[in-house]
Design a protein around this motif. Structure first.
Motif, short mmCIF file in Angstrom:
data_model
loop_
_atom_site.label_atom_id
_atom_site.label_comp_id
_atom_site.label_asym_id
_atom_site.label_seq_id
_atom_site.Cartn_x
_atom_site.Cartn_y
_atom_site.Cartn_z
N GLY A 163 0.80 -1.21 0.00
CA GLY A 163 0.00 0.00 0.00
C GLY A 163 0.83 1.26 0.00
N ASP A 164 0.14 2.41 0.01
CA ASP A 164 0.85 3.69 -0.10
C ASP A 164 1.10 4.36 1.25
OD1 ASP A 164 -1.60 4.74 0.69
OD2 ASP A 164 -1.94 5.90 -1.13
N TYR A 165 0.60 3.78 2.35
CA TYR A 165 0.77 4.35 3.69
C TYR A 165 0.31 5.80 3.78
CZ TYR A 165 3.47 0.25 5.26
OH TYR A 165 3.86 -1.02 5.62
N ARG A 166 -0.57 6.18 2.85
CA ARG A 166 -1.14 7.52 2.70
C ARG A 166 -0.14 8.53 2.14
NH1 ARG A 166 -6.22 8.94 6.41
NH2 ARG A 166 -6.73 6.90 5.56
N SER A 167 1.00 8.08 1.66
CA SER A 167 1.86 8.92 0.82
C SER A 167 1.43 8.67 -0.62
CB SER A 167 3.34 8.59 1.03
OG SER A 167 3.80 9.10 2.26
N ARG A 168 0.37 9.34 -1.03
CA ARG A 168 -0.36 9.00 -2.24
C ARG A 168 0.50 9.10 -3.50
NH1 ARG A 168 -3.21 12.19 1.18
NH2 ARG A 168 -5.20 11.40 2.00
N PHE A 169 1.41 10.05 -3.53
CA PHE A 169 2.23 10.27 -4.72
C PHE A 169 3.09 9.06 -5.07
CE2 PHE A 169 4.86 11.39 -1.16
CZ PHE A 169 6.14 11.02 -1.50
N LEU A 170 3.39 8.22 -4.07
CA LEU A 170 4.25 7.06 -4.33
C LEU A 170 3.59 6.03 -5.24
CD1 LEU A 170 5.76 6.43 -0.77
CD2 LEU A 170 6.87 7.50 -2.74
N VAL A 216 8.19 1.06 -4.42
CA VAL A 216 7.40 -0.18 -4.39
C VAL A 216 6.01 0.07 -3.80
CG1 VAL A 216 9.41 -1.67 -4.20
CG2 VAL A 216 8.28 -0.87 -2.10
N ASN A 217 5.76 1.25 -3.29
CA ASN A 217 4.49 1.52 -2.62
C ASN A 217 3.37 1.81 -3.61
OD1 ASN A 217 6.72 2.56 -0.45
ND2 ASN A 217 4.90 1.67 0.53
N GLY A 218 2.18 1.31 -3.28
CA GLY A 218 1.06 1.42 -4.19
C GLY A 218 1.21 0.51 -5.40
N LYS A 219 1.86 -0.64 -5.19
CA LYS A 219 2.20 -1.53 -6.29
C LYS A 219 1.84 -2.99 -6.00
CE LYS A 219 4.72 1.94 -8.01
NZ LYS A 219 4.71 2.88 -6.87
N GLY A 240 -4.41 3.90 -11.57
CA GLY A 240 -4.91 5.25 -11.45
C GLY A 240 -4.80 5.98 -10.13
N TRP A 241 -4.67 5.26 -9.01
CA TRP A 241 -4.57 5.98 -7.74
C TRP A 241 -3.27 6.76 -7.69
CZ3 TRP A 241 -7.54 7.48 -3.93
CH2 TRP A 241 -6.94 7.90 -2.73
N ALA A 242 -3.19 7.98 -7.20
CA ALA A 242 -4.25 8.73 -6.55
C ALA A 242 -4.75 9.86 -7.43
CB ALA A 242 -3.72 9.29 -5.25
N ILE A 243 -4.84 9.60 -8.73
CA ILE A 243 -5.36 10.60 -9.66
C ILE A 243 -6.85 10.38 -9.89
CG2 ILE A 243 -5.16 11.52 -12.01
CD1 ILE A 243 -2.19 10.62 -11.89
N VAL A 244 -7.25 9.10 -9.96
CA VAL A 244 -8.66 8.77 -10.19
C VAL A 244 -9.16 7.84 -9.10
CG1 VAL A 244 -8.57 9.11 -12.69
CG2 VAL A 244 -7.99 6.88 -11.72
N LYS A 272 -3.28 18.19 -6.15
CA LYS A 272 -2.32 17.10 -6.33
C LYS A 272 -3.01 15.79 -6.68
CE LYS A 272 1.17 16.61 -3.55
NZ LYS A 272 1.98 16.46 -2.32
N TYR A 273 -4.15 15.55 -6.04
CA TYR A 273 -4.85 14.26 -6.17
C TYR A 273 -6.32 14.54 -6.46
CZ TYR A 273 -0.67 13.26 -3.40
OH TYR A 273 0.63 13.20 -2.92
N PRO A 274 -6.66 14.82 -7.72
CA PRO A 274 -8.01 15.30 -8.04
C PRO A 274 -9.11 14.25 -7.90
CG PRO A 274 -6.70 15.00 -10.03
CD PRO A 274 -5.75 14.85 -8.89
N LEU A 275 -8.75 12.99 -7.94
CA LEU A 275 -9.72 11.89 -7.85
C LEU A 275 -10.83 12.03 -8.90
CD1 LEU A 275 -10.08 11.14 -4.02
CD2 LEU A 275 -8.32 10.43 -5.64
N TYR A 276 -10.39 12.11 -10.17
CA TYR A 276 -11.34 12.09 -11.27
C TYR A 276 -12.15 10.80 -11.24
CZ TYR A 276 -8.21 15.74 -13.09
OH TYR A 276 -7.44 16.86 -13.24
N LYS A 277 -13.34 10.83 -11.81
CA LYS A 277 -14.24 9.68 -11.69
C LYS A 277 -14.11 8.68 -12.84
CE LYS A 277 -15.23 11.29 -7.91
NZ LYS A 277 -14.36 10.78 -6.87
N SER A 278 -13.54 9.08 -13.94
CA SER A 278 -13.34 8.16 -15.06
C SER A 278 -11.88 7.74 -15.15
CB SER A 278 -13.76 8.81 -16.38
OG SER A 278 -13.38 8.00 -17.48
#
Length: 284
Positions: free
Chosen positions: A90-97, A104-107, A170-174, A189-195
């Motif tokens: 997981g990303d440990y809430r460092s979303r950019f990783l 290796v985070n978010g992978k 897609g995380w943390a952009i969508v 930084k992290y818009p969380l687009y829906k598509s």
């Protein structure tokens, strides 16, 4: 693990004559990531050694986004083949990783059990805690916790696991979900687009809004699967059609948090977290 309830053993995998355990490791003081130890199976004493330990770590306070949550650590282990296992991180809430291919985070990563080398299979994951390799259908199914809403079931074609192409989810952009705490800087930084597709990412097979607290996923028939939930205290049965789309999704309430599940010889085993018990369901 005495520093905080966030830190714990994440998963256990028996592969051939070895046992692998993933856990949250304090790599440097107050700086953590998801690691794996292993040992030879022995019913009297198991001597564990390091198998996988990232060089990078996420500090509890001194980090770029000034947020930290070790619940978002991933840690699921599954067998891919005789030489390789898969690990989710997981990303440990460092979303950019999650979008940084040097991290290796978010992978999802593939690790060779002989030489310990690893490679990234997919990126753009928030907190992947469910993983099942369907050898018969040549797919990898992954589940992950979204933010406020947006739990996902994702499909990774096995052809991509074998290739050098890294798939992006897609995380943390969508995300179908929203930030728990919204600030102008965070949205920028992290818009969380829906598509997902519109922005060049792979769409989930299914997004759950509101979140169900999704957990493990497993197979119970040729193209039939079941996924657990904690927040929703239910299990969800579904099938994949010829186009690898989810059909016949059915919710069955079990009234407890389903932390883990597995299927063997027509019996679905559920680890029920509230009562710390094992539930059995016969699948005919």
């Amino acid at each position: 693990f005495s520093k905080n309830v966030w830190f714990s053993i994440k998963d256990l995998l028996i592969h051939k004559d070895k046992i692998f355990i993933s856990y949250t490791e304090e790599i440097e003081e107050y700086c953590w990531n998801t690691s794996v130890i292993f040992g030879e199976i022995n019913y009297e004493n198991i001597v564990f050694k390091k198998f996988f330990s990232p060089k990078e770590c996420i500090h509890t306070k001194n980090n770029l986004d000034k947020e930290f949550n070790a619940h978002q650590s991933g840690g699921r282990l599954v067998t891919l083949d005789d030489e390789n296992i898969l690990l989710s991180i997981g990303d440990y809430r460092s979303r950019f990783l999650a979008q940084d291919t040097k991290s290796v985070n978010g992978k999802l990563i593939k690790i060779n059990i002989d030489n310990f080398n690893y490679e990234i299979i997919s990126i753009g994951h928030r907190n992947p805690q469910g993983l099942f390799f369907d050898k018969e259908n040549n797919i990898l199914l992954e589940t992950e916790h979204g933010p406020k809403g947006g739990d996902e079931i994702n499909l990774i074609p096995f052809e991509q696991v074998k290739s050098s192409k890294i798939l992006n989810y897609g995380w943390a952009i969508v995300s179908a979900g929203e930030h728990y705490v919204v600030t102008e800087e965070k949205i920028k930084k992290y818009p969380l687009y829906k598509s997902h597709e519109k922005y060049g990412f792979i769409e989930p097979l299914r997004s759950f809004v509101p979140s169900i607290g999704i957990s493990e996923i497993t197979k119970i028939g040729p193209k039939k699967y079941v996924v657990g939930s904690m927040r929703d205290k239910s299990i969800y049965f579904f099938e994949l059609n010829e186009n690898k789309k989810i059909i016949n999704l059915e919710r069955v309430e079990v009234y407890e948090r389903v932390r883990d599940l597995t299927f063997h010889k027509n019996i679905l085993y559920l680890f029920l977290e509230n009562s710390s018990s094992i539930g059995l369901i016969e699948i005919k």
